[in-house]
Design a protein around this motif. Structure first.
Motif, PDB file in Angstrom:
ATOM      1  N   PRO A  23      33.152 -30.309  16.872  1.00 31.30           N
ATOM      2  CA  PRO A  23      33.817 -30.635  15.455  1.00 31.30           C
ATOM      3  C   PRO A  23      33.208 -31.753  14.689  1.00 31.30           C
ATOM      4  O   PRO A  23      32.656 -32.629  15.278  1.00 31.30           O
ATOM      5  CB  PRO A  23      35.273 -31.058  15.865  1.00 31.30           C
ATOM      6  N   VAL A  24      32.883 -31.595  13.496  1.00 33.23           N
ATOM      7  CA  VAL A  24      32.488 -32.550  12.488  1.00 33.23           C
ATOM      8  C   VAL A  24      33.446 -32.955  11.356  1.00 33.23           C
ATOM      9  O   VAL A  24      33.894 -31.789  10.635  1.00 33.23           O
ATOM     10  CB  VAL A  24      31.178 -32.057  12.025  1.00 33.23           C
ATOM     11  N   ASN A  25      33.527 -34.171  10.931  1.00 37.59           N
ATOM     12  CA  ASN A  25      34.291 -34.283   9.952  1.00 37.59           C
ATOM     13  C   ASN A  25      34.136 -33.591   8.457  1.00 37.59           C
ATOM     14  O   ASN A  25      32.906 -33.419   8.218  1.00 37.59           O
ATOM     15  CB  ASN A  25      34.152 -35.948   9.572  1.00 37.59           C
ATOM     16  N   PRO A  26      35.125 -32.923   7.840  1.00 37.40           N
ATOM     17  CA  PRO A  26      34.682 -32.080   6.753  1.00 37.40           C
ATOM     18  C   PRO A  26      33.842 -32.774   5.586  1.00 37.40           C
ATOM     19  O   PRO A  26      32.942 -32.152   5.280  1.00 37.40           O
ATOM     20  CB  PRO A  26      36.136 -31.537   6.007  1.00 37.40           C
ATOM     21  N   GLU A  27      33.977 -34.011   5.395  1.00 32.83           N
ATOM     22  CA  GLU A  27      33.202 -34.620   4.395  1.00 32.83           C
ATOM     23  C   GLU A  27      31.707 -34.920   4.956  1.00 32.83           C
ATOM     24  O   GLU A  27      30.909 -34.753   4.204  1.00 32.83           O
ATOM     25  CB  GLU A  27      33.823 -36.170   3.952  1.00 32.83           C
ATOM     26  N   THR A  28      31.570 -35.228   6.150  1.00 32.11           N
ATOM     27  CA  THR A  28      30.407 -35.137   6.800  1.00 32.11           C
ATOM     28  C   THR A  28      29.578 -33.967   6.783  1.00 32.11           C
ATOM     29  O   THR A  28      28.398 -34.063   6.542  1.00 32.11           O
ATOM     30  CB  THR A  28      30.444 -35.956   8.275  1.00 32.11           C
ATOM     31  N   ARG A  29      30.268 -32.954   7.031  1.00 28.27           N
ATOM     32  CA  ARG A  29      29.544 -31.519   7.280  1.00 28.27           C
ATOM     33  C   ARG A  29      29.323 -31.383   5.507  1.00 28.27           C
ATOM     34  O   ARG A  29      28.151 -30.759   5.394  1.00 28.27           O
ATOM     35  CB  ARG A  29      30.703 -30.575   7.718  1.00 28.27           C
ATOM     36  N   LYS A  30      30.069 -31.583   4.612  1.00 31.12           N
ATOM     37  CA  LYS A  30      29.405 -31.153   3.236  1.00 31.12           C
ATOM     38  C   LYS A  30      28.237 -32.088   2.983  1.00 31.12           C
ATOM     39  O   LYS A  30      27.267 -31.537   2.304  1.00 31.12           O
ATOM     40  CB  LYS A  30      30.588 -31.647   2.277  1.00 31.12           C
ATOM     41  N   ARG A  31      27.935 -33.370   3.277  1.00 30.30           N
ATOM     42  CA  ARG A  31      26.907 -33.952   3.196  1.00 30.30           C
ATOM     43  C   ARG A  31      25.831 -33.559   3.871  1.00 30.30           C
ATOM     44  O   ARG A  31      24.694 -33.400   3.349  1.00 30.30           O
ATOM     45  CB  ARG A  31      27.172 -35.582   3.696  1.00 30.30           C
ATOM     46  N   VAL A  32      26.051 -33.089   4.958  1.00 26.49           N
ATOM     47  CA  VAL A  32      24.751 -32.363   5.889  1.00 26.49           C
ATOM     48  C   VAL A  32      24.327 -31.146   5.026  1.00 26.49           C
ATOM     49  O   VAL A  32      23.042 -30.979   4.799  1.00 26.49           O
ATOM     50  CB  VAL A  32      25.356 -32.382   7.272  1.00 26.49           C
ATOM     51  N   GLU A  33      25.329 -30.481   4.756  1.00 24.87           N
ATOM     52  CA  GLU A  33      25.170 -29.174   3.915  1.00 24.87           C
ATOM     53  C   GLU A  33      24.335 -29.388   2.763  1.00 24.87           C
ATOM     54  O   GLU A  33      23.267 -28.544   2.478  1.00 24.87           O
ATOM     55  CB  GLU A  33      26.399 -28.170   4.004  1.00 24.87           C
ATOM     56  N   ARG A  34      24.831 -30.395   2.119  1.00 19.39           N
ATOM     57  CA  ARG A  34      23.977 -30.655   0.775  1.00 19.39           C
ATOM     58  C   ARG A  34      22.485 -31.158   1.095  1.00 19.39           C
ATOM     59  O   ARG A  34      21.623 -30.688   0.290  1.00 19.39           O
ATOM     60  CB  ARG A  34      24.749 -31.809   0.138  1.00 19.39           C
ATOM     61  N   THR A  92      16.849 -30.073   0.939  1.00 13.02           N
ATOM     62  CA  THR A  92      15.531 -30.364   1.443  1.00 13.02           C
ATOM     63  C   THR A  92      14.713 -28.810   1.999  1.00 13.02           C
ATOM     64  O   THR A  92      13.503 -28.803   2.290  1.00 13.02           O
ATOM     65  CB  THR A  92      15.576 -31.016   3.050  1.00 13.02           C
ATOM     66  N   GLY A  93      15.877 -27.877   2.053  1.00 12.83           N
ATOM     67  CA  GLY A  93      15.113 -26.407   2.250  1.00 12.83           C
ATOM     68  C   GLY A  93      15.315 -26.162   3.911  1.00 12.83           C
ATOM     69  O   GLY A  93      14.457 -25.373   4.400  1.00 12.83           O
ATOM     70  N   TYR A  94      15.647 -27.128   4.589  1.00 16.40           N
ATOM     71  CA  TYR A  94      15.507 -27.107   6.105  1.00 16.40           C
ATOM     72  C   TYR A  94      16.190 -26.098   6.635  1.00 16.40           C
ATOM     73  O   TYR A  94      17.294 -25.550   6.277  1.00 16.40           O
ATOM     74  CB  TYR A  94      16.083 -28.355   6.615  1.00 16.40           C
ATOM     75  N   ARG A  95      15.325 -25.287   7.444  1.00 17.49           N
ATOM     76  CA  ARG A  95      16.192 -23.858   7.844  1.00 17.49           C
ATOM     77  C   ARG A  95      16.104 -23.915   9.445  1.00 17.49           C
ATOM     78  O   ARG A  95      16.771 -23.197  10.275  1.00 17.49           O
ATOM     79  CB  ARG A  95      15.240 -22.514   7.600  1.00 17.49           C
ATOM     80  N   GLY A  96      15.642 -25.214  10.198  1.00 21.13           N
ATOM     81  CA  GLY A  96      15.710 -25.114  11.535  1.00 21.13           C
ATOM     82  C   GLY A  96      14.856 -24.014  12.257  1.00 21.13           C
ATOM     83  O   GLY A  96      13.981 -23.462  11.830  1.00 21.13           O
ATOM     84  N   ASN A  97      15.456 -23.588  13.378  1.00 27.87           N
ATOM     85  CA  ASN A  97      14.795 -22.528  14.163  1.00 27.87           C
ATOM     86  C   ASN A  97      15.753 -21.621  14.588  1.00 27.87           C
ATOM     87  O   ASN A  97      16.853 -21.648  15.434  1.00 27.87           O
ATOM     88  CB  ASN A  97      13.996 -23.086  15.234  1.00 27.87           C
TER      89      ASN A  97
END
Length: 330
Positions: A30-41, A46-51
């Motif tokens: 679980p991740v705090n909703p506000e934190t999740r939004k910051r990460v998603e933004r 950055t265009g990061y896609r991971g693997n």
């Protein structure tokens, strides 16, 4: 060509840890909703896609262990890698060697590999910045530092007492009657180079002598030519040293070649002591007096610590022994 964005960049932009970015991307915790939004933004920016392949494996293991190597041309690192392989191969793992040369943040590639599950763990031989956030992150990951380390923070490590080893080398020269002893050092962003320089100065001061900055030469790299160039600077002094301590065997051998070209006899005119005890050092003429550090044992011990971490244990850091091997060059 533009470099692909990394998980490290996403974490910095979002103001969170790399682990938090991984949790968001993998939905693992679980991740705090506000934190999740910051990460998603930050991911979008950055265009990061991971693997995708790595994420689809969920908790599967890759059975690959990454080794970050600062210089593939340096035989010191080759010996350590052989030690690593002697332990991990029987345990069912294979090596993934990564070139960290010239990379200001080599940890980024390794962290991406861990979080995308492309590697199960990392043995790091490269320089790490004293970054509290990064070190806190690494403490909780399957990561081991080898030779290069930060003593009071970060993940476990295996190394030797570089400072004491340098003291032993210089004290040997002092005991032989030398009072004007030069130092050929290397990139002192590396802790091992800093500690060997400190040991050199401590031995000089304990003998009642004052360290002379003119007798210290910084080699441009760790190869033979760099050692020769540094030795040339020492020979150009109005009063050259009668002995030289080099922080690696490659630098010491390069220095001896330069001294010979200048008509100086080793050890009659100038004594030389190296550091590492590479296989070449015993067969080079004159055979090199050097500090022997257990290179293969360093690699094997680092691998043992990493495997213990992967099994859920919390192994302690280890400091291995060293030995001064007296041959013909001093």
């Amino acid at each position: 060509m533009k470099n692909l964005p990394s998980i490290d960049e996403v974490a910095r932009l979002a103001g969170v840890s790399i682990a938090t970015v991984s949790r968001v991307m993998n939905n693992s915790k679980p991740v705090n909703p506000e934190t999740r939004k910051r990460v998603e933004r930050a991911i979008a920016a950055t265009g990061y896609r991971g693997n995708a392949a790595g994420r689809s494996l969920a908790m599967a293991q890759s059975h690959l262990l990454m080794v970050l190597v600062p210089d593939f041309a340096n035989p010191f690192y080759a010996q350590i890698v052989q030690g690593v392989e002697s332990v991990i191969r029987p345990a069912g793992y294979k090596l993934l060697l990564t070139d960290a040369a010239g990379d200001e943040a080599p940890h980024t590639t390794a962290l991406d590999a861990i979080y995308n599950r492309l590697a199960d763990g990392v043995i790091n031989l490269a320089h790490l910045n004293d970054d509290g956030t990064l070190l806190g992150e690494l403490r909780n990951l399957p990561w081991v530092n080898c030779s290069e380390y930060l003593p009071k923070a970060g993940p476990p490590y295996v190394s030797i007492d570089h400072r004491q080893a340098a003291i032993d080398a210089v004290q040997f020269l002092l005991n032989r009657g030398h009072r004007r002893i030069g130092l050929i050092t290397a990139d002192e962003t590396y802790r091992w180079a800093q500690l060997r320089h400190e040991g050199y100065e401590m031995a000089i001061e304990r003998a009642g002598l004052k360290p002379d900055a003119q007798l210290v030469r910084l080699a441009a790299s760790l190869d033979y030519d760099a050692g020769a160039q540094a030795a040339g600077g020492l020979l150009a002094l109005l009063e050259p040293p009668t002995a030289v301590f080099a922080v690696s065997d490659t630098l010491a051998i390069g220095a001896i070649k330069a001294f010979r070209r200048a008509g100086r006899r080793v050890p009659e005119d100038i004594a030389v002591v190296g550091f590492d005890d590479l296989p070449l050092s015993a067969v080079f003429e004159p055979a090199l007096t050097t500090v022997s550090q257990p290179m293969r044992e360093l690699g094997a011990t680092a691998a043992e610590i990493l495997l213990a971490r992967l099994s859920g244990q919390r192994p302690a850091s280890r400091t291995l022994g060293h030995q001064l091997v007296v041959r013909d060059s001093a």
